[in-house]
Design a protein around this motif. Structure first.
Motif, PDB file in Angstrom:
ATOM      1  N   TRP A   3     -38.333  -3.423  55.666  1.00 34.36           N
ATOM      2  CA  TRP A   3     -37.968  -4.106  56.902  1.00 34.36           C
ATOM      3  C   TRP A   3     -36.685  -3.591  57.549  1.00 34.36           C
ATOM      4  O   TRP A   3     -36.311  -4.033  58.634  1.00 34.36           O
ATOM      5  N   HIS A  76     -35.669 -14.581  59.496  1.00 30.24           N
ATOM      6  CA  HIS A  76     -36.619 -13.530  59.120  1.00 30.24           C
ATOM      7  C   HIS A  76     -35.894 -12.370  58.448  1.00 30.24           C
ATOM      8  O   HIS A  76     -34.716 -12.113  58.714  1.00 30.24           O
ATOM      9  N   PHE A  77     -36.621 -11.675  57.557  1.00 31.47           N
ATOM     10  CA  PHE A  77     -36.084 -10.460  56.928  1.00 31.47           C
ATOM     11  C   PHE A  77     -35.373  -9.567  57.938  1.00 31.47           C
ATOM     12  O   PHE A  77     -34.221  -9.183  57.762  1.00 31.47           O
ATOM     13  N   ASP A 186     -47.474 -12.687  48.645  1.00 29.60           N
ATOM     14  CA  ASP A 186     -46.335 -12.178  49.412  1.00 29.60           C
ATOM     15  C   ASP A 186     -45.596 -11.174  48.539  1.00 29.60           C
ATOM     16  O   ASP A 186     -45.017 -11.534  47.513  1.00 29.60           O
ATOM     17  N   HIS A 191     -46.629  -6.368  52.686  1.00 29.06           N
ATOM     18  CA  HIS A 191     -45.873  -5.981  53.876  1.00 29.06           C
ATOM     19  C   HIS A 191     -46.292  -4.588  54.360  1.00 29.06           C
ATOM     20  O   HIS A 191     -46.262  -4.320  55.567  1.00 29.06           O
ATOM     21  N   ARG A 212     -41.012 -14.083  56.981  1.00 24.01           N
ATOM     22  CA  ARG A 212     -41.515 -12.813  56.427  1.00 24.01           C
ATOM     23  C   ARG A 212     -42.420 -12.067  57.403  1.00 24.01           C
ATOM     24  O   ARG A 212     -42.559 -10.857  57.314  1.00 24.01           O
TER      25      ARG A 212
END
Length: 276
Positions: A3, A76-77, A186, A191, A212
């Motif tokens: 990310w 969020h990340f 998750d 991702h 996420r």
């Protein structure tokens, strides 16, 4: 780690050179920006400069994103990384870059479409796992729909009917990129699937899915069971972890308890939404 990619692009747009120090530079292989270098080893002068900046509490040349989201858990990340770096907040998925061989990858012995399962949690915390599902029935259901089912992970528990596949990071990216469907908890692989736009079912426990993923851009379904303490994971700033507020460390958390029928129904919903 994945990310940070949007933040890297932002930094590259306003800096002559960006050096990204990471344990996993292969994640960013084939990166197209010429002023960005990924490395797992700093040069001696870079180490000395970094040590000096940390001693003097400066951020002139180095931006430390380590523990950015652990220190800022209610966002969020990507937001945590961008705020730590002093960058504008954006809502976008990371970009992964594949060469021609990776884009055209097909797993050996798989002629048609295939689904990937990733169920292995890298923690012993019960609220980061998934419970109540007969995965053999799920695999059988997918096989009846003409899917080959591939099970990935470091040491995944065998599931009858699913083939275990061990990969490197780049092999995993290529494998997921050519998949028709991803089902998993998750995790890092989930991702990757989301960033590659692969239709996915992702199971969540105590973690808030909105910290996420971006629902308006996510291609799939985010699955989480209701709980009166939903999202409590983000309420405490503690890197060592903590316990489910209802069942402690040994029980099955409500948020992570699903049923086989629920999963099969959501597979049908996903395939109807993204027909192949």
């Amino acid at each position: 780690m994945l990310w940070i990619e949007p933040a890297i692009r932002q930094l590259a747009a306003s800096n002559k050179k960006v050096i990204v120090y990471t344990k996993y530079p292969e994640l960013f292989l084939h990166y197209p920006l010429p002023n960005v270098r990924f490395t797992s080893h700093l040069r001696l002068w870079e180490k000395m400069l970094w040590a000096l900046e940390r001693t003097l509490h400066l951020t002139r040349f180095f931006i430390d994103l380590d523990h950015a989201y652990e220190d800022n858990p209610k966002v969020h990340f990507l937001t945590a990384y961008q705020q730590a770096a002093g960058l504008p907040v954006t809502h976008e998925y990371p970009r992964l870059y594949l060469d021609a061989g990776e884009k055209n990858f097909r797993p050996a012995g798989v002629a048609g479409r295939y689904a990937i399962l990733h169920l292995e949690s890298m923690t012993d915390k019960n609220y980061r796992k998934v419970f109540g599902i007969d995965w053999e029935r799920v695999v059988s259901n997918l096989a009846a729909k003409s899917f080959t089912v591939l099970l990935i992970g470091k040491e995944p528990l065998p599931i009858p009917g699913a083939r275990i596949v061990k990969t490197s990071i780049r092999e995993m990216i290529a494998l997921i990129n050519s998949a028709t469907l991803f089902i998993g908890i998750d995790s890092g692989p989930s991702h990757l699937a989301a960033s590659l736009g692969i239709p996915a079912l992702i199971f969540f426990g105590a973690v808030n899915p909105d910290f996420r993923h971006f629902r308006d851009q996510f291609k799939g379904l985010l699955l989480q069971q209701p709980c009166e303490y939903a999202g409590w994971y983000h309420e405490a700033n503690d890197r060592t972890g903590w316990s489910c507020r209802l069942v402690g460390d040994e029980g099955i958390p409500k948020c992570a308890l699903f049923s086989t029928a629920f999963v099969l129904n959501n597979i049908d919903l996903l395939l109807n939404k993204y027909p192949v």
